[in-house]
Each structure stands twice: as structure tokens, then as C-alpha cells.
Scaffold this motif. Structure first.
Motif, PDB file in Angstrom:
ATOM      1  N   MET A  15     -11.910  80.194  -6.065  1.00  0.00           N
ATOM      2  CA  MET A  15     -11.113  81.284  -6.633  1.00  0.00           C
ATOM      3  C   MET A  15     -11.775  82.634  -6.375  1.00  0.00           C
ATOM      4  O   MET A  15     -11.131  83.593  -5.937  1.00  0.00           O
ATOM      5  CB  MET A  15     -10.959  81.089  -8.145  1.00  0.00           C
ATOM      6  N   SER A  70     -11.567  83.627  -2.858  1.00  0.00           N
ATOM      7  CA  SER A  70     -10.202  84.024  -2.543  1.00  0.00           C
ATOM      8  C   SER A  70      -9.930  85.443  -3.025  1.00  0.00           C
ATOM      9  O   SER A  70      -9.385  86.269  -2.287  1.00  0.00           O
ATOM     10  CB  SER A  70      -9.217  83.051  -3.203  1.00  0.00           C
ATOM     11  N   PHE A 112      -5.020  79.935  -3.455  1.00  0.00           N
ATOM     12  CA  PHE A 112      -5.235  80.842  -4.574  1.00  0.00           C
ATOM     13  C   PHE A 112      -4.782  82.258  -4.229  1.00  0.00           C
ATOM     14  O   PHE A 112      -4.232  82.971  -5.077  1.00  0.00           O
ATOM     15  CB  PHE A 112      -6.707  80.835  -4.990  1.00  0.00           C
ATOM     16  N   PHE A 141      -1.589  82.791  -7.027  1.00  0.00           N
ATOM     17  CA  PHE A 141      -1.829  83.592  -8.219  1.00  0.00           C
ATOM     18  C   PHE A 141      -1.017  84.887  -8.268  1.00  0.00           C
ATOM     19  O   PHE A 141      -0.489  85.237  -9.332  1.00  0.00           O
ATOM     20  CB  PHE A 141      -3.328  83.892  -8.353  1.00  0.00           C
ATOM     21  N   GLY A 187      -7.099  82.154 -13.947  1.00  0.00           N
ATOM     22  CA  GLY A 187      -8.189  81.328 -13.452  1.00  0.00           C
ATOM     23  C   GLY A 187      -8.691  80.367 -14.514  1.00  0.00           C
ATOM     24  O   GLY A 187      -8.912  79.174 -14.250  1.00  0.00           O
TER      25      GLY A 187
END
Length: 213
Positions: free
Chosen positions: A54, A57, A136, A140, A158
Motif C-alpha cells: 500500500m 503504491s 491499490f 483506493f 488502508g
């Protein structure tokens, strides 16, 4: 972020996490080989792998992987090679006494080393999945409210994703552990090792087919 948007993310993320992939298969493979406790330990290695993916990313690596064929291919081959290596190692593993029923509650002398390997393997398999990092970057932003500060929303999403990973991957370990507990003979244990190894090898070969979106 509205509660409706958060619930939409919650549902979508749960579905994504539940779909079988390399991470779930590592949990299943270790459970079939060493028992439910080992599978649950492996889940703990998945969490920092996802958290690191994450952060990479959000830091821009997802965009780089999506844009650069060379970087994407390098990460893809690293991840696939590691999965295939784990699969071969599990395929060749013998149904040793440590694999017999009850071993979950009776750690062996090398238990701490084995746990370290499981945590490492789960972390690396999760991290070395280029599609995961790109995912991600693409997933997101769909649930972010552009009218509100980005950082608190990203932290909330997250944390939500990680909290979902724990019970869903643990469920994989529990189900695989239930299957394993029914098969006590060494011949069956060898078969389970080969099933787990085959799943990992298959996941590695599938990873090699990945293309940038």
C-alpha cells in the motif's frame, strides 16, 4: 468520507480479499503442511506485506509499474520465481513427525525458525505481486472523496483493508486445517504437501501470465 462510501469500500474489499490468489494460497499451503497454527502465523506475515505494498503504491510505485514494462516484468518474475520455489519446496517435503496431528500445540525445537520462514515467505509473496501494488493505485481512489483531505481517508481505507485481511485469510487457514485434521496417515500428508505445492507452483505460473492493465 461518507458512511455510505465506506460501506461500499468494505463490501468491495471483502470480495477482493476473499478471491483466491497467491497470498491466500500461501496460507493454505502452509496450513496443509504444518497445521492450522502455522497457517494463522502465515497470516501475520501477509499483513505487513500488504501494508508495505500500500505504502509503495501511494508513494508512486503503482503508477511506475503500470507505466514501465521493464519494472513490471522484473517484479513479476521475482514474485513468480519465489512462488515456484516455495511450491517445489513444499512438494518435496516429507510427512515428518512434526506434521502429525497435535503438532499445532507442541512446537518443535526449530519452531521459532519455522515461524520466521513462514512470516518471511508470506511477506515476500504478498509484496512481490506487481498487480497488487497496481491494484491499490487503481482501487483506493474510487472511494476517496475529493472534497475532503486525502490522507485521513487513505489511512482509514488502508486500515479497513488490513482489518478485513485478518479474518478472511484466517478463515482460509481454519478451513484448510479442518481438512488436514481429518487426514492423519503419512501418505495423506504427503498428498496434502503436493496439493499445496502444486497450488503455489500454479500461482507462480499464473503470475508469469500477468500483463499491465
Amino acid at each position: 468520507m461518507s458512511i455510505e462510501l465506506w460501506f461500499a469500500f468494505l463490501l468491495a474489499a471483502a470480495i477482493v480479499i476473499a478471491i483466491p490468489g497467491p497470498t491466500n494460497l500461501v496460507v493454505v499451503a502452509y496450513t496443509l503442511r504444518r497445521g492450522r497454527r502455522a497457517g494463522l502465523t502465515t497470516v501475520l506475515g501477509v499483513l505487513p506485506g500488504i501494508a508495505t505494498a500500500m505504502m509503495l503504491s501511494f508513494a508512486g510505485l503503482g503508477a511506475l509499474l503500470a507505466a514501465s514494462a521493464e519494472v513490471f516484468t522484473a517484479v513479476k518474475w521475482a514474485g513468480a520465481t519465489y512462488l515456484i520455489y516455495l511450491g517445489i519446496r513444499q512438494w518435496r517435503a516429507a510427512a515428518a513427525p512434526a506434521d502429525l496431528p497435535g503438532s499445532d500445540d507442541k512446537p518443535g525445537a526449530d519452531d521459532s525458525n519455522a515461524q520466521g520462514r513462514m512470516l518471511r515467505d508470506a511477506f515476500l509473496v504478498t509484496l512481490l505481486n506487481p498487480k497488487g501494488i497496481i491494484f491499490f493505485s487503481a482501487f483506493f481512489p474510487q472511494f476517496l472523496d475529493p472534497g475532503r483531505p486525502m490522507l485521513p481517508q487513505m489511512v482509514l481505507l488502508g486500515a479497513t483493508f488490513l482489518l478485513l485481511v485478518l479474518p478472511i485469510n484466517s478463515a482460509y487457514a481454519v478451513m484448510a486445517g479442518a481438512l488436514r485434521s481429518r487426514l492423519a496417515e503419512a501418505a495423506w500428508r504427503r498428498m496434502l504437501n503436493r496439493i499445496g505445492g502444486g497450488l503455489l507452483i500454479g500461482a507462480g505460473l499464473f503470475t508469469l501470465t500477468l500483463r499491465r492493465s
